[in-house]
Scaffold this motif. Structure first.
Motif, PDB file in Angstrom:
ATOM      1  N   GLU A 171      88.317 -66.254 -83.671  1.00 56.46           N
ATOM      2  CA  GLU A 171      89.654 -66.263 -83.072  1.00 56.46           C
ATOM      3  C   GLU A 171      90.237 -64.862 -83.039  1.00 56.46           C
ATOM      4  O   GLU A 171      90.769 -64.420 -82.031  1.00 56.46           O
ATOM      5  CB  GLU A 171      90.594 -67.184 -83.874  1.00 56.46           C
ATOM      6  N   SER A 226      95.224 -62.579 -77.059  1.00 56.00           N
ATOM      7  CA  SER A 226      95.855 -62.424 -75.754  1.00 56.00           C
ATOM      8  C   SER A 226      96.046 -60.944 -75.464  1.00 56.00           C
ATOM      9  O   SER A 226      96.284 -60.142 -76.370  1.00 56.00           O
ATOM     10  CB  SER A 226      97.214 -63.129 -75.751  1.00 56.00           C
ATOM     11  N   CYS A 253      89.632 -64.168 -79.180  1.00 55.98           N
ATOM     12  CA  CYS A 253      90.621 -65.034 -78.546  1.00 55.98           C
ATOM     13  C   CYS A 253      92.020 -64.432 -78.543  1.00 55.98           C
ATOM     14  O   CYS A 253      93.005 -65.148 -78.453  1.00 55.98           O
ATOM     15  CB  CYS A 253      90.634 -66.394 -79.247  1.00 55.98           C
TER      16      CYS A 253
END
Length: 115
Positions: A98, A104, A102
Motif C-alpha cells: 500500500e 495517490s 498505492c
C-alpha cells in the motif's frame, strides 16, 4: 543422460507446430521446445540454461512424455498452493505494498482547493 532421437517423426512434427504457433500457451510451447532440444541431444542442464526452467523440471517433462505421451506433458493443471505466510507477515506485506504502490499523486490539500 537422456538419449537423443527418442521422438518419432510424427511427434517431432507435432511438437514443432506447437512451438511455431503464435497462439500457443507459452508453457506448452516451452515444454515442446525442451523435448525437441532433448531429442536433438542437448542435456537437461543445457536446456535449463536456455529456457530457464530447473533441469529437474526438464527431466520430469521427458519422463512424463515417455510414460504418458505428449498430451499429458502439454496439460498444465497447476493450481498453486497454500500460502506459508503468517497472518502478521501478510499484514506487513499488505502495508508495505500500500505504501509503495498505492499512493495517490494528488494530496488531500490539492483535492480541497480544486473544488
Amino acid at each position: 543422460m537422456i538419449r537423443p532421437n527418442f521422438l518419432t517423426t510424427a511427434d517431432c512434427l507435432e511438437l514443432l507446430s506447437c512451438v511455431k504457433r503464435q497462439r500457443e500457451d507459452h508453457g506448452v510451447a516451452r515444454r515442446a521446445n525442451a523435448l525437441l532440444l532433448l531429442d536433438d541431444g542437448m542435456s537437461c542442464s543445457q536446456i535449463a540454461k536456455v529456457l530457464f526452467p530447473d533441469d529437474d523440471t526438464v527431466r520430469s517433462w521427458h519422463k512424463q512424455y515417455l510414460a504418458e505421451d505428449w498430451e499429458a506433458v502439454a496439460y498444465d493443471g497447476w493450481k498453486g498452493g497454500q500460502s506459508r505466510m503468517t497472518t502478521a507477515e501478510k499484514v506487513n506485506l499488505s502495508a508495505w505494498l500500500e505504501e509503495r504502490f498505492c499512493r495517490s499523486t494528488v494530496s488531500n490539500a490539492q483535492k480541497l482547493v480544486t473544488v
